[in-house]
Scaffold this motif. Structure first.
Motif, PDB file in Angstrom:
ATOM      1  N   GLN A   1       0.886  -1.216   0.012  1.00  0.00           N
ATOM      2  CA  GLN A   1       0.060  -0.005  -0.145  1.00  0.00           C
ATOM      3  C   GLN A   1       0.924   1.441  -0.048  1.00  0.00           C
ATOM      4  O   GLN A   1       0.479   2.034  -0.699  1.00  0.00           O
ATOM      5  CB  GLN A   1      -0.786  -0.157   1.215  1.00  0.00           C
ATOM      6  CG  GLN A   1      -1.982  -1.033   1.290  1.00  0.00           C
ATOM      7  CD  GLN A   1      -3.021  -1.035   2.303  1.00  0.00           C
ATOM      8  OE1 GLN A   1      -2.946  -0.134   3.150  1.00  0.00           O
ATOM      9  NE2 GLN A   1      -3.758  -2.155   2.280  1.00  0.00           N
ATOM     10  N   MET A   2       1.788   1.270   0.625  1.00  0.00           N
ATOM     11  CA  MET A   2       3.097   2.376   0.768  1.00  0.00           C
ATOM     12  C   MET A   2       3.487   2.467  -0.789  1.00  0.00           C
ATOM     13  O   MET A   2       3.407   3.791  -1.074  1.00  0.00           O
ATOM     14  CB  MET A   2       4.177   2.204   1.955  1.00  0.00           C
ATOM     15  CG  MET A   2       3.473   2.346   3.203  1.00  0.00           C
ATOM     16  SD  MET A   2       5.052   1.886   4.337  1.00  0.00           S
ATOM     17  CE  MET A   2       4.323   2.205   5.791  1.00  0.00           C
ATOM     18  N   LEU A   3       3.936   1.555  -1.391  1.00  0.00           N
ATOM     19  CA  LEU A   3       4.239   1.690  -2.756  1.00  0.00           C
ATOM     20  C   LEU A   3       3.294   2.128  -3.559  1.00  0.00           C
ATOM     21  O   LEU A   3       3.638   3.070  -4.445  1.00  0.00           O
ATOM     22  CB  LEU A   3       4.799   0.452  -3.127  1.00  0.00           C
ATOM     23  CG  LEU A   3       6.207  -0.167  -2.682  1.00  0.00           C
ATOM     24  CD1 LEU A   3       6.370  -1.524  -3.409  1.00  0.00           C
ATOM     25  CD2 LEU A   3       7.407   0.818  -2.979  1.00  0.00           C
ATOM     26  N   GLU A   4       2.067   1.879  -3.547  1.00  0.00           N
ATOM     27  CA  GLU A   4       0.940   2.220  -4.417  1.00  0.00           C
ATOM     28  C   GLU A   4       0.812   3.711  -3.949  1.00  0.00           C
ATOM     29  O   GLU A   4       0.384   4.388  -5.164  1.00  0.00           O
ATOM     30  CB  GLU A   4      -0.522   1.566  -3.963  1.00  0.00           C
ATOM     31  CG  GLU A   4      -0.208   0.023  -4.645  1.00  0.00           C
ATOM     32  CD  GLU A   4      -1.128  -1.012  -4.174  1.00  0.00           C
ATOM     33  OE1 GLU A   4      -2.354  -0.426  -3.484  1.00  0.00           O
ATOM     34  OE2 GLU A   4      -1.350  -2.028  -4.497  1.00  0.00           O
ATOM     35  N   MET A   5       0.973   4.344  -2.815  1.00  0.00           N
ATOM     36  CA  MET A   5       0.671   5.678  -2.360  1.00  0.00           C
ATOM     37  C   MET A   5       2.054   6.461  -2.788  1.00  0.00           C
ATOM     38  O   MET A   5       1.782   7.843  -2.660  1.00  0.00           O
ATOM     39  CB  MET A   5       0.520   5.744  -0.869  1.00  0.00           C
ATOM     40  CG  MET A   5      -0.844   5.345  -0.428  1.00  0.00           C
ATOM     41  SD  MET A   5      -1.063   4.979   1.208  1.00  0.00           S
ATOM     42  CE  MET A   5      -0.212   6.702   1.942  1.00  0.00           C
ATOM     43  N   ASN A   6       3.041   5.756  -3.311  1.00  0.00           N
ATOM     44  CA  ASN A   6       4.168   6.605  -3.600  1.00  0.00           C
ATOM     45  C   ASN A   6       4.678   7.179  -2.386  1.00  0.00           C
ATOM     46  O   ASN A   6       5.312   8.566  -2.530  1.00  0.00           O
ATOM     47  CB  ASN A   6       4.055   7.397  -4.739  1.00  0.00           C
ATOM     48  CG  ASN A   6       5.485   7.875  -5.406  1.00  0.00           C
ATOM     49  OD1 ASN A   6       6.574   7.285  -5.136  1.00  0.00           O
ATOM     50  ND2 ASN A   6       5.392   9.127  -6.020  1.00  0.00           N
ATOM     51  N   VAL A   7       4.651   6.769  -1.210  1.00  0.00           N
ATOM     52  CA  VAL A   7       5.160   7.309   0.015  1.00  0.00           C
ATOM     53  C   VAL A   7       6.581   7.800   0.038  1.00  0.00           C
ATOM     54  O   VAL A   7       6.978   8.712   0.657  1.00  0.00           O
ATOM     55  CB  VAL A   7       5.180   6.562   1.684  1.00  0.00           C
ATOM     56  CG1 VAL A   7       3.653   6.188   1.766  1.00  0.00           C
ATOM     57  CG2 VAL A   7       5.732   5.190   1.416  1.00  0.00           C
ATOM     58  N   LEU A   8       7.532   7.123  -0.853  1.00  0.00           N
ATOM     59  CA  LEU A   8       9.048   7.278  -1.020  1.00  0.00           C
ATOM     60  C   LEU A   8       8.991   8.588  -1.973  1.00  0.00           C
ATOM     61  O   LEU A   8      10.129   9.015  -1.873  1.00  0.00           O
ATOM     62  CB  LEU A   8       9.774   5.989  -1.367  1.00  0.00           C
ATOM     63  CG  LEU A   8       9.567   4.875  -0.393  1.00  0.00           C
ATOM     64  CD1 LEU A   8      10.526   3.752  -1.024  1.00  0.00           C
ATOM     65  CD2 LEU A   8      10.134   5.250   1.014  1.00  0.00           C
ATOM     66  N   GLY A   9       8.025   8.777  -2.649  1.00  0.00           N
ATOM     67  CA  GLY A   9       8.252   9.846  -3.660  1.00  0.00           C
ATOM     68  C   GLY A   9       7.954  11.193  -3.233  1.00  0.00           C
ATOM     69  O   GLY A   9       8.030  11.462  -1.770  1.00  0.00           O
ATOM     70  N   GLY A  10       7.410  12.064  -3.772  1.00  0.00           N
ATOM     71  CA  GLY A  10       7.113  13.584  -3.262  1.00  0.00           C
ATOM     72  C   GLY A  10       5.520  13.683  -2.693  1.00  0.00           C
ATOM     73  O   GLY A  10       4.787  14.285  -3.284  1.00  0.00           O
TER      74      GLY A  10
END
Length: 133
Positions: free
Chosen positions: A49-58
């Motif tokens: 879910q974190m990847l789908e939300m792009n938590v590591l992005g902007g």
């Protein structure tokens, strides 16, 4: 992919997979902690879910409009470890609204909290006493 999230009014509640602990804000009675480990499948689902939300992005977590303020307010502090690096995220409801990205992060946190609250270790913690004004 370990993470920790502190949340709520005063951000005294914490789910910390680095230490394998959960801390519950008991308000006027301080706080209580318990050992709590999520299964690999549970952590994998959260990570997905974190990847789908792009938590590591902007992620945009800061409100541009700061004309409205409220007290008390919820706030959240995340630390996420991925590929040897750490990402820190913070948002609050101090300015009456939150960004769409902050809402997504709160929804994920709510899912994680429900998962943790279903565990016997969490259910054994004392009830909170009092409230925040």
């Amino acid at each position: 992919m370990p993470f920790s999230v502190r949340y709520g009014i005063t951000a005294k509640n914490e789910i910390n997979t680095f230490k394998g602990t959960v801390t519950k804000d008991l308000i006027s009675k301080g706080s209580a902690a318990a050992k709590l480990r999520l299964t690999d499948a549970e952590k994998s689902g959260i990570y997905q879910q974190m990847l789908e939300m792009n938590v590591l992005g902007g992620m945009e977590l800061e409100m541009a409009d700061k004309s409205c303020r409220q007290i008390p307010y919820d706030e959240e502090y995340w630390i996420i470890q991925v590929n040897g690096g750490q990402k820190a995220l913070h948002w609050s409801e101090e300015y009456c609204q939150t960004t769409p990205d902050a809402k997504k992060l709160k929804e994920l946190r709510n899912k994680i909290v429900k998962l943790v609250q279903s565990k016997p270790e969490y259910q054994a913690l004392p009830e909170a006493v009092g409230g925040y004004e």
